[in-house]
Design an enzyme around this catalytic site. Structure first.
Site, PDB file in Angstrom:
ATOM      1  N   ASP A  19       0.857  -1.187   0.000  1.00 35.68           N
ATOM      2  CA  ASP A  19       0.000   0.000   0.000  1.00 35.68           C
ATOM      3  C   ASP A  19       0.887   1.229   0.000  1.00 35.68           C
ATOM      4  OD1 ASP A  19      -2.237   1.935   0.777  1.00 35.68           O
ATOM      5  OD2 ASP A  19      -3.312   0.044   0.991  1.00 35.68           O
TER       6      ASP A  19
ATOM      7  N   ASN B  52      -5.595  -5.290  -6.062  1.00 35.08           N
ATOM      8  CA  ASN B  52      -6.787  -4.751  -5.406  1.00 35.08           C
ATOM      9  C   ASN B  52      -6.776  -3.233  -5.271  1.00 35.08           C
ATOM     10  OD1 ASN B  52      -9.218  -4.975  -3.472  1.00 35.08           O
ATOM     11  ND2 ASN B  52      -7.662  -3.979  -2.207  1.00 35.08           N
TER      12      ASN B  52
ATOM     13  N   TYR C 102     -13.877   5.797 -13.657  1.00 29.18           N
ATOM     14  CA  TYR C 102     -13.937   4.558 -12.870  1.00 29.18           C
ATOM     15  C   TYR C 102     -14.551   3.421 -13.686  1.00 29.18           C
ATOM     16  CZ  TYR C 102     -14.786   1.468  -8.887  1.00 29.18           C
ATOM     17  OH  TYR C 102     -14.794   0.394  -8.019  1.00 29.18           O
TER      18      TYR C 102
END
Length: 250
Positions: free
Chosen positions: A37, A90, A157
């Protein structure tokens, strides 16, 4: 086929939300998890939780929009654990449901950069290890119901998630059976990223009309990821699996 016990699993966007739940779920099954991350504090909390639960994990600061950072993620996983067996792309960002006319080029590039370019770059970087040896490599990409229909996000998106599904199918086509690639298409999931939308009631009417009649918890998505990485899903290739409470049933 990949055995989850003692496998090496890389999860991006793993400091919170669905990624955090995936990291915890796989660690609980005995996998060594690379928690990736840009949120260093969040990484530390997830790794500490896995350690406290008796699992194995390392944290890596990784920006999926930066080619050097992406290569560094794979290098760190290989240095620590020797390979990459399962890659879970992800990491993702939203676009506030902005329509085409209200989407700036900067916003477009930012969303596409994280949601689609990042999936491509990290998959390509990990590809040699996923193809290595006799075991089947596994790639799981977090798409969205917005990857199948309009209205689940804004222009950037929706485009990015359609791209993720297309990329997943092509990856499966190009590298099956050595790599088993699938996508997950969540609907309304309660995470930090969607909290503002839920609180504002922007998606509540649609959720109320789904067969499930509720939001999902991130752990429910993680359970699907675990299945897709397991031998039980050995004949599931190139699929985009809905985890949407029936949102797309009509």
């Amino acid at each position: 086929m990949v055995e989850l016990t003692d496998s090496v699993v890389v999860v991006t966007g793993a400091a919170s939300g669905m990624g955090r739940s995936m990291a915890l779920e796989f660690a609980g099954e005995g996998a060594s998890v690379v928690v990736v991350d840009v949120d260093d504090d969040g990484i530390e909390r997830v790794v500490a939780k896995i350690d406290d639960d008796g699992g194995e994990a390392i944290g890596v600061h990784g920006d999926v929009t930066d080619p050097d950072s992406v290569e560094g993620v794979v290098d760190r996983a290989v240095d620590e654990y020797g390979t990459v067996d399962v890659l879970i792309n992800n990491a993702g960002i939203l676009d506030d449901y902005a329509p085409v006319g209200e989407t700036s080029l900067e916003q477009w590039n930012a969303v596409i950069g994280v949601n689609l370019d990042g999936v491509f770059m990290l998959t390509k970087a990990a590809l040699p290890k996923l193809l290595e040896g006799d075991e089947e490599g596994v790639v799981i990409n977090t798409a969205s119901i917005a990857g199948k229909v309009a209205g689940g996000g804004g222009a950037a998106y929706t485009s990015s998630k359609h791209g993720v599904i297309g990329f997943t199918k092509q990856l499966s086509h190009d590298y099956g059976p050595e790599i088993r690639a699938n996508a997950i298409c969540p609907g309304a999931i309660e995470t930090g990223m969607t909290e503002e939308l839920i609180d504002a009631g922007e998606i509540e009417p649609m959720v109320a009309e789904t067969p499930a009649g509720r939001h999902a918890q991130s752990e429910e998505v993680a359970a699907v990821a675990l299945f897709l990485a397991s031998d039980e899903a050995s004949f599931v290739h190139g699929s985009a699996v809905d985890v949407d409470g029936g949102w797309l049933v009509d």
